[in-house]
Write a protein that holds these residues in place. Structure first.
Motif, PDB file in Angstrom:
ATOM      1  N   LEU A  82       0.711  -1.171   0.002  1.00 14.44           N
ATOM      2  CA  LEU A  82      -0.169  -0.069  -0.138  1.00 14.44           C
ATOM      3  C   LEU A  82       0.831   1.362   0.125  1.00 14.44           C
ATOM      4  O   LEU A  82       0.490   2.196  -0.554  1.00 14.44           O
ATOM      5  CB  LEU A  82      -0.878   0.059   1.197  1.00 14.44           C
ATOM      6  N   LYS A  83       1.975   1.254   0.881  1.00 17.48           N
ATOM      7  CA  LYS A  83       2.833   2.150   0.725  1.00 17.48           C
ATOM      8  C   LYS A  83       3.414   2.811  -0.456  1.00 17.48           C
ATOM      9  O   LYS A  83       3.173   3.971  -0.998  1.00 17.48           O
ATOM     10  CB  LYS A  83       4.007   2.072   1.792  1.00 17.48           C
ATOM     11  N   TRP A 143       1.955   1.817  -3.450  1.00 19.76           N
ATOM     12  CA  TRP A 143       1.067   2.203  -4.526  1.00 19.76           C
ATOM     13  C   TRP A 143       0.724   3.648  -4.381  1.00 19.76           C
ATOM     14  O   TRP A 143       0.302   4.431  -5.146  1.00 19.76           O
ATOM     15  CB  TRP A 143      -0.120   1.285  -4.062  1.00 19.76           C
ATOM     16  N   ARG A 144       0.522   4.169  -2.805  1.00 19.59           N
ATOM     17  CA  ARG A 144       0.249   5.440  -2.771  1.00 19.59           C
ATOM     18  C   ARG A 144       1.322   6.394  -3.252  1.00 19.59           C
ATOM     19  O   ARG A 144       1.041   7.504  -3.708  1.00 19.59           O
ATOM     20  CB  ARG A 144       0.090   5.529  -1.138  1.00 19.59           C
ATOM     21  N   LYS A 145       2.568   5.997  -3.106  1.00 20.47           N
ATOM     22  CA  LYS A 145       3.756   6.861  -3.675  1.00 20.47           C
ATOM     23  C   LYS A 145       3.600   6.981  -5.284  1.00 20.47           C
ATOM     24  O   LYS A 145       3.587   8.128  -5.732  1.00 20.47           O
ATOM     25  CB  LYS A 145       5.123   6.344  -3.267  1.00 20.47           C
ATOM     26  N   ASP A 175       0.318   9.223  -5.729  1.00 22.25           N
ATOM     27  CA  ASP A 175       0.458  10.670  -5.364  1.00 22.25           C
ATOM     28  C   ASP A 175       1.347  11.463  -6.695  1.00 22.25           C
ATOM     29  O   ASP A 175       1.081  12.430  -6.824  1.00 22.25           O
ATOM     30  CB  ASP A 175       1.486  10.750  -4.078  1.00 22.25           C
ATOM     31  N   LEU A 202      -6.058   1.441  -5.955  1.00 25.18           N
ATOM     32  CA  LEU A 202      -6.255   1.915  -4.542  1.00 25.18           C
ATOM     33  C   LEU A 202      -7.819   2.177  -4.488  1.00 25.18           C
ATOM     34  O   LEU A 202      -8.305   1.975  -3.319  1.00 25.18           O
ATOM     35  CB  LEU A 202      -5.531   3.128  -4.470  1.00 25.18           C
TER      36      LEU A 202
END
Length: 810
Positions: free
Chosen positions: A789-790, A792-794, A797, A807
């Motif tokens: 998740l970390k 994918w979020r980067k 963003d 996501l």
């Protein structure tokens, strides 16, 4: 009709097929051929142009996006163009008439008329000069603008006249006569016949009597020659003939009457004529002649007009007094040459060069070798006299033939450079050898340079070192520095940086700027001494303050990087500017980069382009490349892909890796050149051999996709790895994909994760996305949903659509 080169528009009445200005074939109408290309790359180096690669998960296929923009503008006011052409043709016709009336010359009066016409027609000065040249060519008249060599000849003649040097002027008469046949410049014709009247009156009279040219100045000075030779009857006939030239002032003829009366009846009778002359109403070319006559015949009038003897002594000696007063007892012939030389030397050391030349000449004419050498120096450097290399060589040779070593050495330099003599390297070596055999250090050093570079002799590096050593041991700084270079580079001796530093130091301690700079390099890099940036800065500063452009640039780099001094970009720019203004290409590039990036100065891309251009025009590969990038991207100049390619080629052929890579991109995308994948691969390879990371990456793509070369996945992996290890983010990502999919290498999920992570930590969105999947699926790393998740979020963003969609579905 339209000229695609100089952009000139012709009316339909124009029947020619080629432009009358530049000779380019005309086309029917303007066409917009240029197009803009927007190219960018996250991994561009120093503004290098590369390709946008749109990466997707688990694939090695990359799209290339190119945007073309084209605009066509065609707004022609035909009536205005036709009116302009009519004005142009009218001006040309009047120019032709002026040439015809002046027998191939445009007289001063006619030139004034043409200027009035130019203003009334609204033609600018530059265009008028061009039209005059067009008229000259079509009328068969002679040239109106001096070439470089002929301009130098005229300048030399002027200096001989000012210095009353009749001997040297005699040698120029034949040259002037040749120029008369080539040019319709009034000043040349004037000086040609004037000098003949002064120095070869018999030849002038003979030429005048047989000539059919009917030229005003030939007639004018022929009358002077007749007076000079005592034939007053023919002189008067010539004067009468002058009345036919209505465009010349009547006061010109009054001068001749004053001169004839002065020769026949003396000052009192002549004063009446000269008193009637109004200097401002004579031809400007005659001003020195006017001054000379006033000074001799009517000194009160000379005082009234503020005349002095400056620039008119030649006229006084040759046309008024009719005797050579130049020698007028300036020196007592029996004076001791040594004392005369010493007097001149005192003036020379006091920088009173005009007086020094007089005494040097007097001693030199008595055979004083040192005075001859000093007089040669004065002519070479323009001290007290106009620069005249030929005269310099003449006196230097006289001194050298007496065995004076300094003169032998200087004569050798003249032969080496071709100053005042035809370049002859073998003759230069002979002269240097004569000086060297007398133990003269400068001669030894120059002869050594010839052996080192193979100038006039076969290369003999051992002999060069031997001679440098002899001169260096005498304390000659240039030889000490050259010997230091030999030890530094291992030229003629075994490389020995400690010995190099020893000789650099000896020369530097005498204040020799080149050695100071070289010693600074040694301290900065720890060559032959312990590395010490502060000491390096000390030596750079010493040389820089003496004006050494290389040292100034090095000092600027130290200030920019805070190496040996506190970082100070404004001071760095100050030193870059000093160096750049002396023409040092590296400093010009550095100053350009400062302006482009706003380092130490306000960001100013146009100023950056200015300095890149100066460097590029010197043939510097970096400058050519930087300027090419500006044209490629339209930074500070209109976008011009063809000009970018031209500049890249110039730099690439010199081995500039960035330019080679950028040129490869141009061939791959067809930017400024037709698409040519093989040529793209050629230039990528050239840059890749220099380990240029983007070239390695682009070449890897070619092998990966079979573009310009056969598909070779293993070679692609090798190249990706080479670029990835330099930190190239695209290569890191692609290498990870190769390990992930087993393309060109065995599947290795751990290795894939390693390279995904390298790229992800540099902000590569697709690498972050793929690394998230590795954690989610436990491939190459322990399964970890939170870590997935970390990453994918980067990626999300940064706008990665796959990551955003994933996501949203979580």
């Amino acid at each position: 009709m339209y000229c695609p080169n100089c952009k000139k528009v012709y009316s339909s009445e124009y029947k020619g097929n080629f432009c009358g200005d530049c000779g380019t074939r005309l086309v029917d109408s303007p066409k917009q051929n240029d197009f803009g290309v927007n190219i960018s790359d996250d991994a561009a180096i120093m503004g290098g142009v590369n390709v946008v690669r749109n990466d997707t998960h688990n694939t090695t296929s990359f799209d290339q996006s190119v945007t073309y923009n084209s605009t066509v503008t065609n707004n022609i006011n035909k009536s205005t163009i036709e009116l302009q052409q009519e004005r142009t043709q009218s001006f040309i016709e009047q120019c032709k008439l002026a040439f015809s009336a002046g027998n191939g010359l445009i007289t001063e009066e006619r030139r004034v008329s043409l200027e009035t016409l130019r203003l009334s027609l609204g033609i600018d000065e530059a265009e008028a000069e061009r039209l005059i040249e067009v008229a000259r060519k079509s009328s068969g008249a002679r040239m109106t603008t001096l070439g470089v060599r002929d301009a130098t000849t005229m300048k030399k003649i002027d200096s001989y006249i000012v210095n009353n040097n009749a001997t040297m002027l005699k040698g120029q008469i034949a040259r002037l006569a040749a120029l008369v046949n080539n040019y319709n410049i009034e000043e040349i014709h004037y000086k040609n016949y004037m000098l003949q009247a002064a120095l070869s009156p018999t030849e002038l009279m003979r030429g005048y009597e047989s000539s059919t040219a009917d030229e005003y100045w030939q007639t004018y000075w022929a009358s002077v020659a007749y007076f000079k030779c005592g034939d007053n009857v023919k002189a008067e006939r010539a004067i009468v003939k002058l009345d036919r030239y209505a465009e010349y002032p009547e006061d010109n003829t009054l001068l001749l009457s004053a001169l004839s009366t002065y020769k026949d009846y003396g000052v009192e009778e002549a004063a009446g004529y000269i008193n009637a002359v109004i200097p401002e109403q004579c031809s400007p070319l005659l001003l020195p002649f006017v001054q000379a006559l006033f000074l001799e015949i009517y000194p009160e009038g000379a005082a009234e007009f503020g005349f002095a003897k400056e620039n008119c002594q030649f006229y006084i000696d040759n046309f008024v007094a009719m005797e050579n007063s130049a020698q007028g007892g300036m020196f007592v012939s029996s004076a001791n040459a040594e004392n005369t030389f010493n007097t001149g030397l005192s003036h020379y050391n006091a920088e009173n060069y005009s007086e020094a030349v007089k005494y040097f000449r007097a001693a030199a004419e008595q055979g004083h070798a040192v005075a001859q050498c000093y007089l040669s120096d004065c002519y070479y450097e323009g001290k007290g006299v106009e620069v005249d290399y030929e005269e310099s060589v003449a006196w230097c040779r006289k001194s050298a033939e007496q065995g004076y070593a300094d003169a032998q050495n200087k004569l050798g330099y003249a032969y080496e450079e071709g100053d005042g003599v035809e370049q002859d390297l073998k003759e230069a070596v002979k002269c240097y050898r004569k000086a060297a055999e007398q133990g003269y250090a400068k001669g030894q050093n120059n002869l050594a340079s010839c052996y080192e570079e193979g100038l006039g002799v076969p290369v003999n590096l051992a002999k060069a070192v031997e001679l440098y050593t002899k001169a260096a041991e005498q304390g000659y700084v240039k030889a000490q520095c050259n010997l230091g270079n030999c030890y530094y580079y291992g030229t003629g001796v075994e490389e020995n940086q400690e010995e190099a530093v020893k000789w650099y130091r000896k020369a530097a301690e005498q204040g020799y700027d080149i050695a100071e700079c070289s010693l600074g390099v040694c301290y900065e890099n720890g060559f032959g001494v312990e590395e010490n940036a502060k000491v390096a800065v000390k030596w750079y500063r010493k040389a820089a303050e003496q004006g050494s452009p290389i040292a100034q640039c090095c000092l600027g780099v130290c200030y920019e990087n805070g190496n040996g001094v506190e970082e100070d970009c404004e001071t760095a720019v100050k030193w870059y500017r000093k160096s750049a203004e002396q023409g040092y290409a590296n400093a010009q590039n550095n100053l350009g980069l400062c302006y482009e990036n706003g380092v130490g100065v306000s960001e100013n891309i146009k100023e950056a382009v200015k300095w890149y251009r100066k460097s590029a025009e010197q043939g510097d590969a970096d400058g050519q490349c930087y300027l090419g990038v500006c044209y490629e991207n339209g930074n500070g100049v209109p976008m011009n892909q063809k000009e970018a390619v031209r500049l890249y080629k110039l730099a690439a052929e010199q081995g500039n890796a960035v330019a080679q890579c950028n040129l490869g991109v141009c061939y791959e995308n067809g930017d400024g050149v037709p698409v040519n994948l093989k040529e793209a691969v050629r230039w990528y390879k050239a840059a890749a051999e220099q380990e240029h990371d983007t070239a390695l990456f682009n070449l890897a793509l070619c092998y990966d996709n079979g573009e310009g070369v056969p598909v070779d996945k293993k070679e692609a992996v090798r190249l990706y790895r080479a670029a990835a290890e330099q930190g190239h983010v695209g290569a890191q990502f692609n290498l990870a994909i190769c390990y992930d999919n087993g393309e060109g290498v065995d599947v290795d999920k751990k290795e894939a994760v390693r390279w995904y992570r390298e790229a992800a930590e540099q902000g590569h969105a697709k690498a972050q996305y793929n690394l998230g999947f590795s954690y989610e699926n436990g491939e190459g790393v322990p399964q970890n949903h939170a870590a997935a998740l970390k990453w994918w979020r980067k990626a999300a963003d940064q706008g990665d659509e796959d990551a955003i969609e994933l996501l949203n579905n979580e």
